[in-house]
Design an enzyme around this catalytic site. Structure first.
Site, short mmCIF file in Angstrom:
data_model
loop_
_atom_site.label_atom_id
_atom_site.label_comp_id
_atom_site.label_asym_id
_atom_site.label_seq_id
_atom_site.Cartn_x
_atom_site.Cartn_y
_atom_site.Cartn_z
N GLU A 172 0.88 -1.17 0.00
CA GLU A 172 0.00 0.00 0.00
C GLU A 172 0.91 1.22 0.00
OE1 GLU A 172 -1.49 3.21 0.73
OE2 GLU A 172 -1.66 2.56 2.81
N CYS B 212 -2.29 8.06 4.75
CA CYS B 212 -2.33 7.74 3.32
C CYS B 212 -3.69 8.05 2.72
CB CYS B 212 -1.95 6.28 3.09
SG CYS B 212 -2.82 5.11 4.15
#
Length: 999
Positions: free
Chosen positions: A759, A793
């Site tokens: 990720e 994020c």
């Protein structure tokens, strides 16, 4: 925090009189010309709209959604378009009249414009049934009418959703102006018995109702000291002005999470010497709350100490739907009664307690339920309570007939009268409509002429227990969510404060790597610093060498066969035990997260909840996967099952140092892989705490190992190692792509292809269209962009705003951001802390410098010294191709981009290399549907902030260059750590085979 009211028995001596008075009152309220008895063709459009919504639940939902949207729509074309969209859904059964006005194909056509004008007028007329006026001049006309009818008033200013300090100051000033103008007008009124006089005792002629949260934009139960200071500074100004002009102030009650702090602030303020003798002040209590009876008992004892009475307004409560939804979403115990009868019963208990203590408290009985008012009358008459000590209250536009009947009986009646513009008044209108159209509503049942005996019967509440705190996941998985800490609970807040103080006493310790079940000494150590105070050492962390990494890999290989053979249930139970330990150590873990990586406590707490959920969810998921599948046919058995891959290397980030490290690690472990955890350098101590928990939970030696070290040396060595099978990584795009490339290389002796789960961040956008609720959008963007200083994020770094609302949105966003407090995150007054370290700060400052060259700087704020602080920075008039609109910055930098159409907004949102999270604020059904299909993100959030994904409910992860792999916390995440196998057996022997079911 939620307590059950004492089992108080109502005094039976009041019942006979209650029934008699209720009979009298209810007959006065029943008129043959109400909207339920008129012929439909004689009804006004606003009456028809209300009547139709009562008859059709599907229409009710869509009509209220449409009404909520109207104030944001800027033309008849838009109104017609939205009306058609809301009313054309399958779940809505439309009356013929509505079908007729929806019969247009072009929203610009004359029929469409006529439909828009008709429905808008109906809604406006409906709204002003419940709103006393748009301005003070109209309010004064309303007051004059009420006084002629023998009623008094309290004025509530609509639009108290304060999200900026400018708005908080404005709220105070508007109330000062209001009481000055009303008091000036009051000088022309002749004092009347039953309104301004009670048995000759003079009463304040002017009363206003205020809400504490509107006096401070950052009002927060987690920060009782700071919230109290800001609120009281402004309240003192208002109270002094009210005393000067002779006005009364009543304090409303809001959502449950604010209740205890509201009561605490008022008890401390109103006992100050300056205000202690004031008897023209009041507090509201809500009977639908399970602990409200105890609150009333507490107020009685406090007033005895105060020595001077004040008023308690007793209401049922106006936020039931919101409270039940919020408690379910947060997995908290439900604070309100589930059944209306239970609320009614508690209301009667509180009425009795309040009136029987009339020498200490004045009672204001706020209800449209005839029985509730009749009981108050019965108690007051039985006890011969002086008129000054109690009054009846109704809401403007809702209890007209009841109010008139009460006045006729000689009672003092006060009408709660909101005033303001339609836009800020819409939330109030929806609450009133919900009350009026609910099947349990007394007003609705009375208008439908339900038998009087049933309406005025004593309430009976059987088994109204609160729903449990813990709810199962909605996916068929039987794990239960860990509720976040409710910091409105004083006990929990105290435990958090104590844990933070205790952890501060433990700063500076040394933490060692764990290899093959032993903590090992190292030659190199890393200082972990508090980013809020860069000179504060959190601890020292031993750094492994490449030789240590090889030892760890060999230990993992040795432990693998035993761990692989361990049953899925035994592995799962270790995770469940770890989750229980995390729950026990929650406040301590929150403190470590706060101090090592600079998160405010509530965000740290959410991270611990997520880690617990990962443990429990993956435990149950592995047990599900372990059952495998069987596909049998005659003469042949087929088994489909999974086996672990081997050795997993987990490289965890610093921005979610506990949740993501836990999620990736326990996923690898529960699937039977031996796992090496290499955390980010700046969050190594938090990973050491995770290590302690897993060891305590019973993880065997060699199965899990804690290997902090330099990423470019130790990390690369483990990624490239021939015995590594799985790499789970969360971090930067640069490092993630390098890991992906290195893992693809086949090393000498390697007999498998490595699996990479990565990720790698995003450039996340929120679209705000012209129909958006700007209050909601501004708050959501501030939370998404500046929560944890933009270092998530999932954080919002771009806002794409429709041109018609661009300026209004930007102005409020800037002011809302200015209202944030920046500083050390162990201070409960702080909403935004530092960035992680000096390198991150310098990199972000470079992006800000580029932004200043390309765009317009809309906001930059002063910052404190001593830590790695950066101002929340907003740029306006940003072009879609500007650097700050394309590159991931990972800091509190926000680009505001204007769009001229929704298609253009989606194109801008999709015009980056990333596809992680996105958001949309809209009340246009077609835009919501289009975004759901075309917004290229892994997680799309509509009409809410875009951070804080929840395990199972919102599995998290993206695509494009945001990463590779299945979503964390989802039903297929564990499969990535497993190899599927199929075993097929021919079960025929010499032409025969067992036949299932044969005798």
């Amino acid at each position: 925090m939620v307590a059950q009211a004492d089992k108080i028995t109502l005094d039976t001596r009041y019942e006979s009189k209650t029934q008699s008075i209720a009979q009298e009152l209810i007959k006065s309220t029943r008129q043959k010309n109400n909207i339920f008895n008129r012929m439909r063709d004689q009804m006004r459009w606003d009456d028809k709209v209300l009547d139709w919504t009562m008859a059709n639940p599907g229409l009710r939902v869509q009509m209220f959604r449409f009404i909520d949207t109207i104030p944001a729509l800027q033309s008849k074309t838009e109104i017609a378009n939205h009306f058609q969209q809301y009313m054309s859904t399958e779940e809505v059964e439309l009356p013929n009249a509505l079908k007729g006005i929806l019969n247009f194909s072009d929203a610009d056509s004359f029929p469409a414009q006529t439909a828009a004008a008709t429905i808008t007028k109906a809604v406006e007329t409906l709204a002003y049934k419940y709103i006393a006026g748009e301005n003070i001049a109209e309010v004064i006309k309303t007051i004059d009418r009420l006084r002629k009818e023998g009623m008094n008033f309290t004025i509530d200013l609509l639009g108290e959703a304060v999200i900026t300090e400018v708005e908080a100051e404005d709220y105070l000033q508007r109330y000062i102006n209001l009481i000055e103008q009303l008091s000036q007008k009051a000088q022309t009124w002749q004092r009347k018995e039953g309104i301004d006089l009670a048995d000759g005792i003079e009463l304040p002629q002017v009363q206003v109702s205020v809400k504490l949260t509107a006096f401070y934009s950052q009002f927060d139960p987690l920060n009782p000291v700071g919230s109290k200071k800001q609120v009281c500074d402004r309240l003192r100004i208002l109270l002094r002005k009210a005393a000067e002009v002779g006005a009364a102030i009543h304090f409303d009650m809001e959502q449950y999470r604010y209740k205890d702090l509201t009561l605490q602030i008022l008890k401390e303020l109103l006992i100050e010497e300056e205000f202690r003798s004031r008897t023209d002040l009041g507090i509201t209590l809500q009977a639908y709350l399970r602990d409200s009876y105890q609150d009333l008992q507490g107020i009685i004892e406090w007033v005895k100490e105060r020595g001077h009475p004040l008023t308690v307004r007793l209401v049922k409560g106006a936020y039931w739907d919101q409270e039940t939804i919020k408690s379910e979403q947060n997995h908290w115990q439900q604070p309100v009664y589930n059944k209306k009868a239970a609320t009614d019963l508690n209301y009667e208990r509180m009425t009795q307690l309040l009136l029987e203590n009339h020498e200490y408290l004045y009672a204001a009985i706020g209800s449209h339920n005839v029985r509730s008012q009749a009981l108050a009358c019965a108690i007051a008459e039985t006890l011969d309570i002086p008129p000054r000590r109690f009054e009846m209250q109704v809401l403007y536009g809702m209890g007209d007939k009841l109010a008139q009947a009460l006045v006729k009986r000689g009672h003092r009646v006060r009408v709660y009268s909101p005033y303001g513009k339609l836009l800020p008044g819409m939330a109030y209108l929806i609450r009133r409509l919900l009350e009026n159209t609910a099947n349990s509503s007394f007003i609705k049942q009375n208008q439908e002429e339900k038998p009087i005996a049933e309406l005025i019967a004593p309430p009976v509440a059987n088994d109204d227990r609160a729903r449990g705190e813990r709810l199962s996941a909605p996916t068929g998985n039987n794990f239960q969510y860990a509720p976040d800490t409710d910091y409105a609970d004083t006990d929990k807040r105290t435990k958090a404060e104590q844990a933070l103080a205790k952890v501060k006493q433990e700063l500076g310790k040394t933490y060692l790597p764990l290899i093959n079940g032993e903590y090992i000494e190292t030659s190199n150590y890393l200082d972990s610093l508090n980013p809020s105070r860069a000179n504060e050492l959190v601890g020292k962390v031993g750094q492994i060498s490449v030789e240590h990494a090889e030892q760890a890999m060999n230990a993992a290989k040795e432990a693998f066969n035993s761990w692989k053979a361990t049953s899925a249930t035994d592995r799962a139970n270790i995770l469940r035990k770890a989750a229980d330990i995390m729950e026990q150590r929650r406040h301590e873990l929150n403190a470590w997260i706060c101090l090592e990586v600079g998160k405010i406590i509530p965000q740290a707490d959410g991270e611990v909840s997520e880690a617990i959920d990962f443990c429990r969810y993956y435990a149950s998921e592995m047990e599900r996967l372990a059952t495998g599948k069987t596909y049998d046919i005659a003469g042949e058995n087929n088994r489909y099952f999974y086996q672990p891959k081997g050795i997993a290397v987990v490289i965890s980030p610093w921005n979610f140092p506990f949740a993501i490290a836990t999620g990736m690690t326990v996923a690898a472990l529960v699937t039977g892989n031996c796992t090496l955890l290499k955390p980010a350098a700046t969050s190594s101590i938090i990973a050491a705490k995770l290590t302690e928990i897993l060891v305590e939970a019973g993880i065997p030696k060699g199965v899990f190992q804690y290997v902090p070290g330099k990423g470019s040396e130790v990390g690369s060595y483990l990624v490239e190692h021939k015995d590594t099978h799985v790499i789970a990584f969360t971090g930067s795009r640069e490092v993630g792509c390098q890991i992906y490339a290195d893992a693809a290389k086949l090393q000498p002796g390697q007999k498998h292809l490595k699996r990479v789960i990565a990720e790698m961040g995003g450039k996340n956008a929120i679209i705000v269209d012209e129909s958006a609720d700007l209050d909601q959008a501004v708050v959501g963007v501030v939370q998404s962009a500046f929560g944890y200083s933009g270092q998530k994020c999932s954080a919002c770094s771009r806002v794409i705003v429709a041109a018609p609302v661009y300026d209004a949105f930007l102005d409020r966003l800037v002011e809302a951001t200015k209202s944030l407090n920046i500083g050390a995150t162990d201070d409960p007054n702080i909403q935004m802390g530092p960035v992680i370290d000096l390198q991150a700060r310098d990199r972000i400052l470079e992006y800000i410098a580029q932004g200043k060259q390309q765009s317009e700087l809309a906001l930059e704020m002063p910052i404190p010294d001593g830590g790695y602080y950066i101002s929340p920075t907003i740029f306006s008039n940003v072009a879609a191709d500007h650097t700050i609109a394309q590159e991931e910055i990972f800091g509190p930098v926000l680009a505001i981009i204007k769009s001229n159409s929704f298609d253009e907004a989606l194109a801008i949102a999709n015009g980056t290399d990333y596809a992680l999270t996105g958001g949309l604020y809209s009340r246009t059904p077609s835009h919501i549907q289009q975004a759901s299909k075309e917004f290229e993100v892994g997680n799309l959030y509509i009409n809410r902030n875009i951070t804080g994904a929840i395990v199972a409910r919102q599995p998290f992860g993206g695509f494009k260059l945001s990463g590779v792999g299945s979503k964390a916390g989802g039903p297929d995440y564990l499969v990535q750590f497993l190899d599927p196998r199929v075993v097929t057996e021919n079960i025929q022997r010499q032409g025969f085979a067992p036949i299932e079911g044969a005798e």
